[in-house]
Design a protein around this motif. Structure first.
Motif, PDB file in Angstrom:
ATOM      1  N   VAL A  66       0.809  -1.221   0.000  1.00 38.04           N
ATOM      2  CA  VAL A  66       0.000   0.000   0.000  1.00 38.04           C
ATOM      3  C   VAL A  66       0.842   1.271   0.000  1.00 38.04           C
ATOM      4  CG1 VAL A  66      -1.967  -1.132   1.081  1.00 38.04           C
ATOM      5  CG2 VAL A  66      -0.321   0.101   2.507  1.00 38.04           C
ATOM      6  N   SER A  67       2.139   1.160   0.112  1.00 36.53           N
ATOM      7  CA  SER A  67       2.997   2.342   0.104  1.00 36.53           C
ATOM      8  C   SER A  67       3.267   2.865  -1.298  1.00 36.53           C
ATOM      9  CB  SER A  67       4.329   2.033   0.801  1.00 36.53           C
ATOM     10  OG  SER A  67       4.107   1.795   2.166  1.00 36.53           O
ATOM     11  N   GLU A  68       2.935   2.076  -2.294  1.00 38.62           N
ATOM     12  CA  GLU A  68       3.166   2.493  -3.670  1.00 38.62           C
ATOM     13  C   GLU A  68       2.059   3.452  -4.110  1.00 38.62           C
ATOM     14  OE1 GLU A  68       3.279  -1.132  -5.905  1.00 38.62           O
ATOM     15  OE2 GLU A  68       4.890  -1.951  -4.692  1.00 38.62           O
ATOM     16  N   ASP A  69       2.471   4.563  -4.702  1.00 38.91           N
ATOM     17  CA  ASP A  69       1.545   5.518  -5.303  1.00 38.91           C
ATOM     18  C   ASP A  69       0.437   5.966  -4.341  1.00 38.91           C
ATOM     19  OD1 ASP A  69       0.693   7.143  -7.407  1.00 38.91           O
ATOM     20  OD2 ASP A  69      -0.782   5.654  -8.051  1.00 38.91           O
ATOM     21  N   ILE A  70       0.853   6.527  -3.210  1.00 42.56           N
ATOM     22  CA  ILE A  70      -0.115   7.052  -2.243  1.00 42.56           C
ATOM     23  C   ILE A  70       0.087   8.558  -2.071  1.00 42.56           C
ATOM     24  CG2 ILE A  70      -0.325   4.871  -1.008  1.00 42.56           C
ATOM     25  CD1 ILE A  70       1.426   6.107   1.208  1.00 42.56           C
ATOM     26  N   TYR A  71      -0.920   9.219  -1.538  1.00 41.11           N
ATOM     27  CA  TYR A  71      -0.828  10.638  -1.237  1.00 41.11           C
ATOM     28  C   TYR A  71      -0.014  10.854   0.039  1.00 41.11           C
ATOM     29  CZ  TYR A  71      -4.634  11.648  -4.517  1.00 41.11           C
ATOM     30  OH  TYR A  71      -5.410  11.782  -5.629  1.00 41.11           O
ATOM     31  N   GLN A  72       0.655  11.993   0.095  1.00 38.99           N
ATOM     32  CA  GLN A  72       1.290  12.435   1.325  1.00 38.99           C
ATOM     33  C   GLN A  72       0.195  13.087   2.179  1.00 38.99           C
ATOM     34  OE1 GLN A  72       4.496  11.748   2.174  1.00 38.99           O
ATOM     35  NE2 GLN A  72       4.363  10.544   0.290  1.00 38.99           N
ATOM     36  N   PRO A  73       0.373  13.159   3.498  1.00 41.15           N
ATOM     37  CA  PRO A  73      -0.684  13.721   4.357  1.00 41.15           C
ATOM     38  C   PRO A  73      -1.164  15.106   3.919  1.00 41.15           C
ATOM     39  CG  PRO A  73       0.963  12.656   5.711  1.00 41.15           C
ATOM     40  CD  PRO A  73       1.487  12.628   4.306  1.00 41.15           C
ATOM     41  N   GLU A  74      -0.243  15.968   3.541  1.00 44.24           N
ATOM     42  CA  GLU A  74      -0.657  17.316   3.128  1.00 44.24           C
ATOM     43  C   GLU A  74      -1.446  17.284   1.811  1.00 44.24           C
ATOM     44  OE1 GLU A  74       3.554  16.513   1.849  1.00 44.24           O
ATOM     45  OE2 GLU A  74       2.543  16.451   3.776  1.00 44.24           O
ATOM     46  N   GLU A  75      -1.148  16.317   0.948  1.00 51.37           N
ATOM     47  CA  GLU A  75      -1.911  16.168  -0.295  1.00 51.37           C
ATOM     48  C   GLU A  75      -3.336  15.687  -0.006  1.00 51.37           C
ATOM     49  OE1 GLU A  75       1.242  14.871  -3.690  1.00 51.37           O
ATOM     50  OE2 GLU A  75       0.974  13.450  -2.038  1.00 51.37           O
ATOM     51  N   ASP A  77      -4.977  16.324   2.749  1.00 53.78           N
ATOM     52  CA  ASP A  77      -5.668  17.490   3.312  1.00 53.78           C
ATOM     53  C   ASP A  77      -6.116  18.443   2.208  1.00 53.78           C
ATOM     54  OD1 ASP A  77      -5.321  16.500   5.868  1.00 53.78           O
ATOM     55  OD2 ASP A  77      -3.540  17.721   6.275  1.00 53.78           O
ATOM     56  N   ALA A  78      -5.245  18.694   1.239  1.00 51.79           N
ATOM     57  CA  ALA A  78      -5.589  19.597   0.134  1.00 51.79           C
ATOM     58  C   ALA A  78      -6.731  19.005  -0.693  1.00 51.79           C
ATOM     59  CB  ALA A  78      -4.360  19.845  -0.738  1.00 51.79           C
ATOM     60  N   THR A  82     -11.084  20.179  -1.353  1.00 53.47           N
ATOM     61  CA  THR A  82     -11.801  20.336  -2.625  1.00 53.47           C
ATOM     62  C   THR A  82     -13.038  19.467  -2.720  1.00 53.47           C
ATOM     63  OG1 THR A  82     -10.539  18.611  -3.797  1.00 53.47           O
ATOM     64  CG2 THR A  82      -9.628  20.848  -3.815  1.00 53.47           C
ATOM     65  N   VAL A  83     -13.145  18.436  -1.884  1.00 51.43           N
ATOM     66  CA  VAL A  83     -14.256  17.495  -2.025  1.00 51.43           C
ATOM     67  C   VAL A  83     -15.163  17.410  -0.809  1.00 51.43           C
ATOM     68  CG1 VAL A  83     -13.009  16.045  -3.648  1.00 51.43           C
ATOM     69  CG2 VAL A  83     -12.920  15.491  -1.205  1.00 51.43           C
TER      70      VAL A  83
END
Length: 85
Positions: A66-75, A77-78, A82-83
């Motif tokens: 699950v570490s592959e191609d994941i968002y960083q925490p700040e991403e 939050d951003a 938007t959603v």
């Protein structure tokens, strides 16, 4: 948290195994139950430790997966900004 049930029928096997159940809990998320089968030849006083050893390897494999191609925490939050409803 863990508990074990001795001498359980393990699907696909002819002999009985001990089943150690771990319950992984996190705030606000439905608990996840993970069953680890331990051969009855292991000493009874080591069942949970052996099961933890098996679980540890599986969890490391899961983390790698699950570490592959994941968002960083700040991403995250951003994106949430938007959603969010």
């Amino acid at each position: 948290m863990s508990r074990y049930i001795k001498n359980q029928e393990r699907p696909g096997f002819d002999e009985y195994y001990h089943k150690v159940r771990f319950i992984l809990q996190s705030n606000g998320i439905e608990p996840v139950k993970v069953d680890i089968w331990v051969h009855p030849s292991y000493p009874e006083d080591s069942l949970v430790k052996v099961a933890k050893t098996f679980l540890h390897r599986r969890l490391l494999d899961l983390v790698e997966l699950v570490s592959e191609d994941i968002y960083q925490p700040e991403e995250v939050d951003a994106l949430w900004q938007t959603v969010k409803p």
